[in-house]
Design a protein around this motif. Sequence first.
Motif, short mmCIF file in Angstrom:
data_model
loop_
_atom_site.label_atom_id
_atom_site.label_comp_id
_atom_site.label_asym_id
_atom_site.label_seq_id
_atom_site.Cartn_x
_atom_site.Cartn_y
_atom_site.Cartn_z
N SER A 138 17.69 -5.70 16.40
CA SER A 138 17.23 -5.94 17.86
C SER A 138 18.08 -6.63 18.48
CB SER A 138 15.67 -6.46 17.65
OG SER A 138 15.84 -7.73 17.30
N GLN A 139 18.89 -7.40 17.89
CA GLN A 139 19.99 -8.15 18.96
C GLN A 139 21.18 -7.21 18.73
OE1 GLN A 139 19.04 -11.16 19.99
NE2 GLN A 139 16.98 -10.69 19.17
N VAL A 140 21.73 -6.60 17.96
CA VAL A 140 22.91 -5.94 17.96
C VAL A 140 22.77 -4.41 18.62
CG1 VAL A 140 24.83 -4.84 16.64
CG2 VAL A 140 23.86 -7.18 15.95
N VAL A 163 15.48 -7.89 12.87
CA VAL A 163 15.79 -9.02 13.85
C VAL A 163 17.26 -8.72 14.33
CG1 VAL A 163 16.02 -11.27 14.37
CG2 VAL A 163 14.25 -10.75 13.02
N TYR A 164 18.17 -8.59 13.43
CA TYR A 164 19.36 -8.33 13.51
C TYR A 164 19.70 -6.82 14.32
CZ TYR A 164 24.26 -6.56 12.47
OH TYR A 164 25.54 -5.86 12.41
#
Length: 135
Positions: free
Chosen positions: A37-39, A34-35
């Motif tokens: 995919s965001q960063v 998740v991290y």
Amino acid sequence: NSSSQLSSLPLQILFYVNGIYYILYFLATLAMIVYKSQVFSYPDDFLAPDLAVLFVMAMLEVPRLYLGCKGNLREEEAALGLSLGLTVGSVVLSVYLLAWQTYVLWADVVLTAVLLCAYGLESGLKVMAIAAFVS
């Protein structure tokens, strides 16, 4: 002697520890995906396979640990052997997450290395237990 106990206590303890570690591994890896995919610019085409591998691995983990515990406690080499086979599948998926995941962070490497070491130790103990059961 038919009253001798052949099941392995170290193996049973390792099943318990691996079960707890895998839950932490799953949650940490999911959080990192998740991290990432965001960063990072995570291509949508690659996000789904990485998540799918993690979830398939989690689905393998339940019968792997169940069959291993059951096989060890009941001294059933077939159940323990099946658990060993599922461990091979888990190792392949772990290596995928370690080597071919879209982005691999340092934390991914550490978490997966510990998991692979645990699988290796567990597999060695399974082979020794199976050998004791069939002899």
